[in-house]
Scaffold this active site. Sequence first.
Site, PDB file in Angstrom:
ATOM      1  N   GLY A  45       7.125  -4.010  -5.198  1.00  0.00           N
ATOM      2  CA  GLY A  45       7.527  -2.465  -5.663  1.00  0.00           C
ATOM      3  C   GLY A  45       8.963  -2.266  -5.707  1.00  0.00           C
ATOM      4  O   GLY A  45       9.674  -3.308  -5.988  1.00  0.00           O
ATOM      5  N   THR A  50       1.794   0.999  -7.808  1.00  0.00           N
ATOM      6  CA  THR A  50       2.281  -0.134  -6.448  1.00  0.00           C
ATOM      7  C   THR A  50       1.082  -0.146  -5.588  1.00  0.00           C
ATOM      8  O   THR A  50       0.097   0.776  -5.635  1.00  0.00           O
ATOM      9  CB  THR A  50       3.370   0.220  -5.823  1.00  0.00           C
ATOM     10  OG1 THR A  50       3.185   1.640  -4.958  1.00  0.00           O
ATOM     11  CG2 THR A  50       4.819   0.395  -6.501  1.00  0.00           C
ATOM     12  N   TYR A  53       0.299  15.168  -1.041  1.00  0.00           N
ATOM     13  CA  TYR A  53       1.554  14.301  -1.051  1.00  0.00           C
ATOM     14  C   TYR A  53       2.494  15.280   0.012  1.00  0.00           C
ATOM     15  O   TYR A  53       2.816  15.280   1.093  1.00  0.00           O
ATOM     16  CB  TYR A  53       1.995  13.914  -2.045  1.00  0.00           C
ATOM     17  CG  TYR A  53       2.905  12.629  -1.822  1.00  0.00           C
ATOM     18  CD1 TYR A  53       2.309  11.068  -2.050  1.00  0.00           C
ATOM     19  CD2 TYR A  53       4.320  12.605  -1.470  1.00  0.00           C
ATOM     20  CE1 TYR A  53       3.328  10.460  -1.870  1.00  0.00           C
ATOM     21  CE2 TYR A  53       4.978  11.653  -1.278  1.00  0.00           C
ATOM     22  CZ  TYR A  53       4.565  10.482  -1.420  1.00  0.00           C
ATOM     23  OH  TYR A  53       5.396   9.292  -1.085  1.00  0.00           O
TER      24      TYR A  53
END
EC number: 1.3.1.9
Length: 400
Positions: free
Chosen positions: A52, A275, A235
């Site tokens: 990543g 990722t 999030y």
Amino acid sequence: MIIKPKIRGFICTTTHPVGCEANVKEQIELTKAKGKIANGPKRVLVVGSSSGYGLSSRIAAAFGSDAATLGVFFEKPSSETKPGTAGWYNTAAFDKFAKAEGLYSKSINCDAFSHEAKKKAIELIKEDLGQVDMVVYSLASPVRKLPDSGELIRSSLKPIGETYTATAVDTNKDCIIQTSVEPATEQEIADTVTVMGGEDWELWINALSDAGVLSDNCKTVAYSYIGTELTWPIYWHGALGKAKMDLDRAAHALNDKLAVKGGSANVAVLKSVVTQASSAIPVMPLYIAMVFKKMRQEGLHEGCMDQIYRMFSERLYRTDGAAPATDDKQRLRLDDWELREDIQQHCRDLWPQVTTENLSELADYMEYKAEFLKLFGFGIEGIDYDADVNPNVSFDVIEL
């Protein structure tokens, strides 16, 4: 062995060493094509350097700035029955290409949260580099073993306050589903901050500083994501967001400390990318597939390597030597293109319209799947996946 992809949940349990090497080579070539980073760092420690954004940071430093790099990560080599992790092969490839160009490259495979990792890194810096002028903190781990007590703390990908229900994509069955996630308890929120917050970044910088291995003007950066209202419940407004806010707290404390000697500490807010970390977050795969399509259409699409090169060249190490532009919280914003109003409005309009039938038409879903497989070395042009490959790849790595 002949290695094919095997998907379980949001993880691919197999990896292809030749494919992983090709990925790393592609990122290196991209960096070289963009040209050297003037005023770039020369001695760089990357904590979480094997995949990543961490891997891209190591590549930008080495191949964009001719830096000596030390990488810290936790990966597994191959066993008799299965290949190693993608990060193992990524780092082996990085090490090979760096050494071929005469660049210093050393790696420590260990629990980066441990005291031992910090001690070993300090020892190597003292022996080989003297000091470092940049520290990148890019750990993404669901679990942290507390270095003093040995207690295992786990993070939670959960909302706060109420159950979160949203349209998402089942990446195993390629269909649109409604997903619900129960809210985090107070303990789960606290634990997520312990695992994913800024405490370990502070422990790293304080240990390095106390040992005298940070140069004057040393810069440190840790990576974050904020997103928009489409992903906020799970999030930024969720348990993970609390941890990322703690990263902001740590950045201010570290910046005060480093500024005395001309150094700096910043959180860099990056765009959403495919990722292993982002694929585990509910709704992120669908959001990424949508936003990627629009950004590609607008000529704004960036992968990990593009983002990090832009952070180095246009933010931290500008040609004119000026201080980087930041937001009101002193964060470097590399998510500026993704957050453009037209891009976000497009996603807001599209979200309620997505069905299993039109998924591939409205969003870059097949590209998302391809990018995901690529993380593990699969689906790369020019590689014969029916060929027998040796999964046992060794390189210059210190195992703790």
